[in-house]
Design a protein around this motif. Structure first.
Motif, PDB file in Angstrom:
ATOM      1  N   TRP A  28       2.214   1.766   4.576  1.00 46.61           N
ATOM      2  CA  TRP A  28       3.661   1.629   4.436  1.00 46.61           C
ATOM      3  C   TRP A  28       4.316   1.073   5.703  1.00 46.61           C
ATOM      4  CZ3 TRP A  28       7.753   0.534   2.087  1.00 46.61           C
ATOM      5  CH2 TRP A  28       9.008   0.970   2.468  1.00 46.61           C
ATOM      6  N   ALA A  29       3.745   1.341   6.876  1.00 48.10           N
ATOM      7  CA  ALA A  29       4.363   0.920   8.137  1.00 48.10           C
ATOM      8  C   ALA A  29       4.628  -0.593   8.184  1.00 48.10           C
ATOM      9  CB  ALA A  29       3.506   1.364   9.319  1.00 48.10           C
ATOM     10  N   PRO A  30       3.632  -1.472   7.986  1.00 49.36           N
ATOM     11  CA  PRO A  30       3.941  -2.910   8.009  1.00 49.36           C
ATOM     12  C   PRO A  30       4.758  -3.356   6.805  1.00 49.36           C
ATOM     13  CG  PRO A  30       1.634  -2.551   7.458  1.00 49.36           C
ATOM     14  CD  PRO A  30       2.187  -1.227   7.869  1.00 49.36           C
ATOM     15  N   LEU A  31       4.568  -2.690   5.656  1.00 52.11           N
ATOM     16  CA  LEU A  31       5.390  -3.045   4.494  1.00 52.11           C
ATOM     17  C   LEU A  31       6.858  -2.741   4.756  1.00 52.11           C
ATOM     18  CD1 LEU A  31       3.167  -1.753   1.526  1.00 52.11           C
ATOM     19  CD2 LEU A  31       3.463  -4.114   2.332  1.00 52.11           C
ATOM     20  N   ALA A  32       7.122  -1.601   5.392  1.00 58.29           N
ATOM     21  CA  ALA A  32       8.501  -1.244   5.736  1.00 58.29           C
ATOM     22  C   ALA A  32       9.098  -2.248   6.720  1.00 58.29           C
ATOM     23  CB  ALA A  32       8.546   0.166   6.326  1.00 58.29           C
ATOM     24  N   ALA A  33       8.277  -2.685   7.685  1.00 57.23           N
ATOM     25  CA  ALA A  33       8.756  -3.663   8.661  1.00 57.23           C
ATOM     26  C   ALA A  33       9.137  -4.975   7.978  1.00 57.23           C
ATOM     27  CB  ALA A  33       7.684  -3.910   9.722  1.00 57.23           C
ATOM     28  N   GLY A  34       8.272  -5.452   7.079  1.00 55.66           N
ATOM     29  CA  GLY A  34       8.577  -6.691   6.370  1.00 55.66           C
ATOM     30  C   GLY A  34       9.800  -6.558   5.493  1.00 55.66           C
ATOM     31  N   PRO A  84       9.599   8.337   0.848  1.00 56.00           N
ATOM     32  CA  PRO A  84       9.142   9.157  -0.285  1.00 56.00           C
ATOM     33  C   PRO A  84       8.678   8.326  -1.475  1.00 56.00           C
ATOM     34  CG  PRO A  84      11.167  10.055   0.645  1.00 56.00           C
ATOM     35  CD  PRO A  84      10.960   8.722   1.290  1.00 56.00           C
ATOM     36  N   LEU A  85       9.434   7.279  -1.810  1.00 59.12           N
ATOM     37  CA  LEU A  85       9.037   6.419  -2.919  1.00 59.12           C
ATOM     38  C   LEU A  85       7.750   5.679  -2.602  1.00 59.12           C
ATOM     39  CD1 LEU A  85       9.555   5.065  -5.645  1.00 59.12           C
ATOM     40  CD2 LEU A  85      11.007   3.397  -4.453  1.00 59.12           C
ATOM     41  N   ALA A  86       7.660   5.154  -1.369  1.00 62.24           N
ATOM     42  CA  ALA A  86       6.458   4.419  -0.978  1.00 62.24           C
ATOM     43  C   ALA A  86       5.229   5.320  -1.007  1.00 62.24           C
ATOM     44  CB  ALA A  86       6.648   3.828   0.421  1.00 62.24           C
ATOM     45  N   MET A  87       5.362   6.546  -0.505  1.00 59.69           N
ATOM     46  CA  MET A  87       4.227   7.459  -0.495  1.00 59.69           C
ATOM     47  C   MET A  87       3.828   7.870  -1.912  1.00 59.69           C
ATOM     48  SD  MET A  87       3.257   7.770   2.606  1.00 59.69           S
ATOM     49  CE  MET A  87       2.219   9.214   2.557  1.00 59.69           C
ATOM     50  N   ALA A  88       4.818   8.026  -2.788  1.00 58.46           N
ATOM     51  CA  ALA A  88       4.514   8.380  -4.173  1.00 58.46           C
ATOM     52  C   ALA A  88       3.732   7.268  -4.870  1.00 58.46           C
ATOM     53  CB  ALA A  88       5.810   8.666  -4.933  1.00 58.46           C
ATOM     54  N   LEU A 109      -2.917   5.352  -4.950  1.00 55.14           N
ATOM     55  CA  LEU A 109      -3.763   4.177  -4.762  1.00 55.14           C
ATOM     56  C   LEU A 109      -4.830   4.430  -3.705  1.00 55.14           C
ATOM     57  CD1 LEU A 109      -4.418   1.199  -5.297  1.00 55.14           C
ATOM     58  CD2 LEU A 109      -2.660   0.597  -3.608  1.00 55.14           C
ATOM     59  N   THR A 110      -4.430   5.016  -2.565  1.00 54.08           N
ATOM     60  CA  THR A 110      -5.408   5.282  -1.510  1.00 54.08           C
ATOM     61  C   THR A 110      -6.398   6.368  -1.935  1.00 54.08           C
ATOM     62  OG1 THR A 110      -3.824   6.809  -0.466  1.00 54.08           O
ATOM     63  CG2 THR A 110      -3.887   4.551   0.363  1.00 54.08           C
ATOM     64  N   LYS A 111      -5.973   7.318  -2.763  1.00 53.87           N
ATOM     65  CA  LYS A 111      -6.903   8.326  -3.264  1.00 53.87           C
ATOM     66  C   LYS A 111      -7.925   7.706  -4.211  1.00 53.87           C
ATOM     67  CE  LYS A 111      -4.079  12.477  -2.734  1.00 53.87           C
ATOM     68  NZ  LYS A 111      -3.421  13.628  -3.431  1.00 53.87           N
ATOM     69  N   ALA A 112      -7.459   6.730  -5.003  1.00 54.56           N
ATOM     70  CA  ALA A 112      -8.401   6.036  -5.881  1.00 54.56           C
ATOM     71  C   ALA A 112      -9.414   5.241  -5.064  1.00 54.56           C
ATOM     72  CB  ALA A 112      -7.635   5.121  -6.831  1.00 54.56           C
ATOM     73  N   VAL A 113      -8.944   4.610  -3.986  1.00 56.86           N
ATOM     74  CA  VAL A 113      -9.855   3.873  -3.105  1.00 56.86           C
ATOM     75  C   VAL A 113     -10.828   4.840  -2.442  1.00 56.86           C
ATOM     76  CG1 VAL A 113      -9.991   2.457  -1.024  1.00 56.86           C
ATOM     77  CG2 VAL A 113      -8.213   2.004  -2.712  1.00 56.86           C
ATOM     78  N   GLU A 114     -10.342   6.017  -2.074  1.00 55.63           N
ATOM     79  CA  GLU A 114     -11.189   7.017  -1.427  1.00 55.63           C
ATOM     80  C   GLU A 114     -12.347   7.438  -2.329  1.00 55.63           C
ATOM     81  OE1 GLU A 114     -10.517  11.236   0.953  1.00 55.63           O
ATOM     82  OE2 GLU A 114      -9.157  10.674  -0.675  1.00 55.63           O
TER      83      GLU A 114
END
Length: 232
Positions: A74-80, A181-185, A190-195
């Motif tokens: 989310w960090a670079p997405l938020a920046a963009g 909150p929305l980004a993390m939701a 997605l990251t859990k599926a990748v995990e």
């Protein structure tokens, strides 16, 4: 905003001259260093810190690895996104660069013809710093320090007013925090599926890192004969 910039008694302008005056007194080589650091170096350093934090998170593993990586994504997405939000703001405010309205500034970077408010560099670095802070407090505090240094460099270089930098900090923080909150939701599943993926799981958790705790039910056994007799 432009009217404020023309006021000689405006603290914003006074602080601009005070900080940019340091560039006039500094050696030429130091100004060149500040030019690179303020234009490219700190942005690159922020990206490297995000990657470093990701590397640290995946090596540590644990139950929160997926959510921490989601915050780092989310960090670079938020920046963009914050920079995109800034596009209409800059056009609406229409504040010229400081060297357009004020003489005697030592401008270290030439060719800046766009509007000044708010600073894209300050917005980018602060948004990524806040994203880092959500993922990892230690890295987040370092990121916040880098963002503050970026803001100082932009004024030192003579390309932004102090309020341009403050506005960038506020915009980057607002986008990163309010939409977190929305980004993390959206990103955490997605990251859990990748995990859980056997091929891509290393992106979230290094091999041998601490795995999330799971409760495995033991085999069901029949009660002993004595226990059955007592129960009867």
């Amino acid at each position: 905003m432009a009217g404020l910039a023309e006021s000689g008694s405006n603290p914003d302008v006074d602080l601009l001259y005070d900080i940019n005056g340091l560039a006039k007194e500094a050696p030429h080589w130091f100004d060149r260093v500040m030019e690179f650091v303020g234009e490219y170096g700190l942005l690159l350093a922020m990206v490297l810190f995000v990657l470093w934090c990701w590397w640290s998170v995946r090596r540590r593993g644990g139950d929160d690895a997926a959510s921490s990586v989601a915050a780092l994504v989310w960090a670079p997405l938020a920046a963009g996104l914050a920079v995109l939000v800034n596009v209409p703001i800059r056009g609406f405010v229409g504040r010229p660069r400081p060297f357009v309205d004020h003489q005697g500034l030592d401008v270290l970077v030439t060719g800046k013809t766009d509007y000044s408010f708010v600073s894209d560099h300050a917005t980018l670095t602060m948004a990524m710093a806040v994203g880092l802070f959500v993922a990892n407090r230690k890295f987040g505090f370092i990121g916040l320090g880098l963002a503050l240094l970026e803001g100082f460099c932009r004024v030192y270089m003579g390309v932004h007013y102090p309020t341009d930098v403050i506005g960038g900090f506020a915009l980057g923080t607002a986008v990163a925090l309010l939409l977190s909150p929305l980004a993390m939701a959206l990103l955490t599943p997605l990251t859990k599926a990748v995990e859980r993926s056997p091929r891509a799981g290393w992106l979230i958790r290094a091999r041998g890192a601490g795995a999330p705790e799971t409760v495995i039910p033991g085999p069901r056994t029949e009660p002993a004969a004595e226990e059955r007799d007592l129960a009867a």
